[in-house]
Design an enzyme around this catalytic site. Sequence first.
Site, short mmCIF file in Angstrom:
data_model
loop_
_atom_site.label_atom_id
_atom_site.label_comp_id
_atom_site.label_asym_id
_atom_site.label_seq_id
_atom_site.Cartn_x
_atom_site.Cartn_y
_atom_site.Cartn_z
N GLY A 135 0.95 -1.60 -0.35
CA GLY A 135 0.09 0.55 -0.23
C GLY A 135 0.66 1.16 -0.17
O GLY A 135 0.08 1.72 0.30
N ASN A 163 -0.57 -7.18 -7.13
CA ASN A 163 -2.33 -6.63 -6.59
C ASN A 163 -2.18 -7.98 -5.72
O ASN A 163 -1.56 -9.51 -5.87
CB ASN A 163 -3.06 -7.54 -7.82
CG ASN A 163 -4.39 -6.80 -7.06
OD1 ASN A 163 -4.88 -7.50 -6.28
ND2 ASN A 163 -5.86 -6.70 -7.99
N TYR A 183 -16.01 -3.68 6.42
CA TYR A 183 -14.66 -3.28 6.79
C TYR A 183 -14.00 -3.90 8.36
O TYR A 183 -13.67 -3.94 9.04
CB TYR A 183 -14.43 -1.97 6.61
CG TYR A 183 -13.06 -1.00 6.70
CD1 TYR A 183 -12.11 -0.61 5.95
CD2 TYR A 183 -13.03 -0.12 7.98
CE1 TYR A 183 -11.12 -0.25 6.37
CE2 TYR A 183 -12.25 -0.39 8.54
CZ TYR A 183 -11.15 0.68 7.25
OH TYR A 183 -10.29 1.10 7.91
N ALA A 193 -15.79 -6.27 10.18
CA ALA A 193 -15.80 -7.50 10.22
C ALA A 193 -13.79 -7.13 10.25
O ALA A 193 -13.46 -8.65 10.99
CB ALA A 193 -16.26 -7.79 9.66
N1 LIG Z 1 -6.86 6.69 6.68
C1 LIG Z 1 -7.69 6.39 7.93
O1 LIG Z 1 -8.46 7.07 8.85
C2 LIG Z 1 -7.31 4.34 8.59
C3 LIG Z 1 -8.00 4.36 9.38
C4 LIG Z 1 -7.71 3.15 10.19
C5 LIG Z 1 -6.88 1.66 9.17
N2 LIG Z 1 -6.60 2.72 8.11
C6 LIG Z 1 -5.78 1.26 7.27
O2 LIG Z 1 -4.51 1.44 6.75
C7 LIG Z 1 -4.25 1.10 5.78
C8 LIG Z 1 -3.60 1.86 4.59
O3 LIG Z 1 -5.26 3.88 4.66
P1 LIG Z 1 -4.43 4.45 3.48
O4 LIG Z 1 -5.82 5.64 4.44
O5 LIG Z 1 -3.36 5.21 3.33
O6 LIG Z 1 -5.06 4.13 2.71
P2 LIG Z 1 -5.02 4.69 0.98
O7 LIG Z 1 -4.14 6.04 1.04
O8 LIG Z 1 -6.64 4.26 0.01
O9 LIG Z 1 -3.95 3.39 0.34
C9 LIG Z 1 -4.47 2.57 0.29
C10 LIG Z 1 -3.51 1.17 -0.13
O10 LIG Z 1 -3.63 0.24 -0.82
C11 LIG Z 1 -3.54 0.00 -1.79
N3 LIG Z 1 -4.96 -1.47 -2.50
C12 LIG Z 1 -5.54 -1.40 -1.79
N4 LIG Z 1 -6.04 -2.83 -2.26
C13 LIG Z 1 -4.57 -3.47 -3.05
C14 LIG Z 1 -4.65 -4.67 -3.81
N5 LIG Z 1 -5.92 -5.11 -3.82
N6 LIG Z 1 -2.88 -4.57 -3.87
C15 LIG Z 1 -2.42 -3.73 -3.77
N7 LIG Z 1 -2.51 -3.14 -2.79
C16 LIG Z 1 -3.72 -2.57 -2.73
C17 LIG Z 1 -3.49 1.13 -2.92
O11 LIG Z 1 -2.96 0.97 -3.71
P3 LIG Z 1 -3.15 1.47 -5.59
O12 LIG Z 1 -3.30 2.56 -4.58
O13 LIG Z 1 -2.05 1.54 -6.23
O14 LIG Z 1 -3.64 0.58 -6.07
C18 LIG Z 1 -3.09 2.33 -1.68
O15 LIG Z 1 -1.29 1.65 -1.80
C19 LIG Z 1 -5.85 0.03 5.00
O16 LIG Z 1 -5.64 -1.23 5.48
C20 LIG Z 1 -6.60 1.32 6.22
O17 LIG Z 1 -7.74 0.09 6.59
C21 LIG Z 1 -6.76 3.94 7.45
#
Ligand SMILES: NC(=O)c1ccc[n+]([C@@H]2O[C@H](COP(=O)([O-])OP(=O)(O)OC[C@H]3O[C@@H](n4cnc5c(N)ncnc54)[C@H](OP(=O)(O)O)[C@@H]3O)[C@@H](O)[C@H]2O)c1
Length: 252
Positions: A15, A63, A156, A158
């Site tokens: 990610g 992916n 999500y 879960a």
């Molecule tokens: N932001 C928040 O408030 C928050 C809160 C709690 C938990 N989290 C968790 O923290 C993590 C990062 O969140 P974020 O806010 O940084 O999200 P984000 O900015 O949307 O980034 C998500 C990343 O995951 C990658 N990704 C998604 N599906 C994928 C797949 N099938 N295979 C490979 N890569 C995949 C995307 O890659 P591409 O863009 O290259 O497709 C992107 O790099 C997530 O697990 C999220 O659930 C976030």
Amino acid sequence: MIANLLKDKVVLITGASSGIGKQTAVFFSQQGAKVIVTGRNQERLADTVSQLQGDKHFSLCSNLDSADDVEQLIKTAVTQMGPIDGVVHCAGVQKTLPLKVLKENHFDDIFNANVKSAQFLAKSISRKGRFNPQGSSLIFLSSVAAICGEPAISTYAASKAALQGLSKSLALELARLKVRVNCIAPGHVQTEMAKEFSQQLTSEQYMAIADKHPLGLGTPEDIAHAAAFLTSDMARWVTGTTLYVDGGYSAH
Ligand SMILES: NC(=O)c1ccc[n+]([C@@H]2O[C@H](COP(=O)([O-])OP(=O)(O)OC[C@H]3O[C@@H](n4cnc5c(N)ncnc54)[C@H](OP(=O)(O)O)[C@@H]3O)[C@@H](O)[C@H]2O)c1
């Protein structure tokens, strides 16, 4: 702050093309790690690489929905960089899905990206020769949603609770290999994912969520710092736990 906390550690960050993963890659490179960054979007991944400090890093598009692709990713990463000291699994998807619109494929998509990927990263990395036998670390990005309910994000939530269960059992299974397995559970962190989520809320609903964070909303750096601690040797006795980095959200 301690300098070079992760000196010469080889760390895979999923990610890394966006948000928390991207900032974790940048911070880890500043702390002396050699990072392997992965994501699906080549262009955004290249932008992350351009922001890394030092030159021993490389990127791989992948992916993580499929166990075969995860295995291929780990195989290539180890061939290029040698045994891995740490994985920070930031890749994930969040979708607002009230029950009335939820379909079976939504559930599968969320669980494949968030949970199956983590399970098979652990399986692939734990094969002989792929991790540092002196000690290595696996971190899954859970969420406060695992323990604090919010409407319309039940699938999500879960999936993020599943990661905490996964990490506890894996911590026991992999302790004999000196592989530590932990979760970080962020509150609301300002990233692309959070922006998409907030766009589906009224300003009152958004303010209500912001107000539940006594220390205010988080930044990707807040999570990168926690990930650096858990990956470092300072956390050598920490496994099977979840570190809540949420500005006090889950203290309510
Ligand atoms: N932001 C928040 O408030 C928050 C809160 C709690 C938990 N989290 C968790 O923290 C993590 C990062 O969140 P974020 O806010 O940084 O999200 P984000 O900015 O949307 O980034 C998500 C990343 O995951 C990658 N990704 C998604 N599906 C994928 C797949 N099938 N295979 C490979 N890569 C995949 C995307 O890659 P591409 O863009 O290259 O497709 C992107 O790099 C997530 O697990 C999220 O659930 C976030």
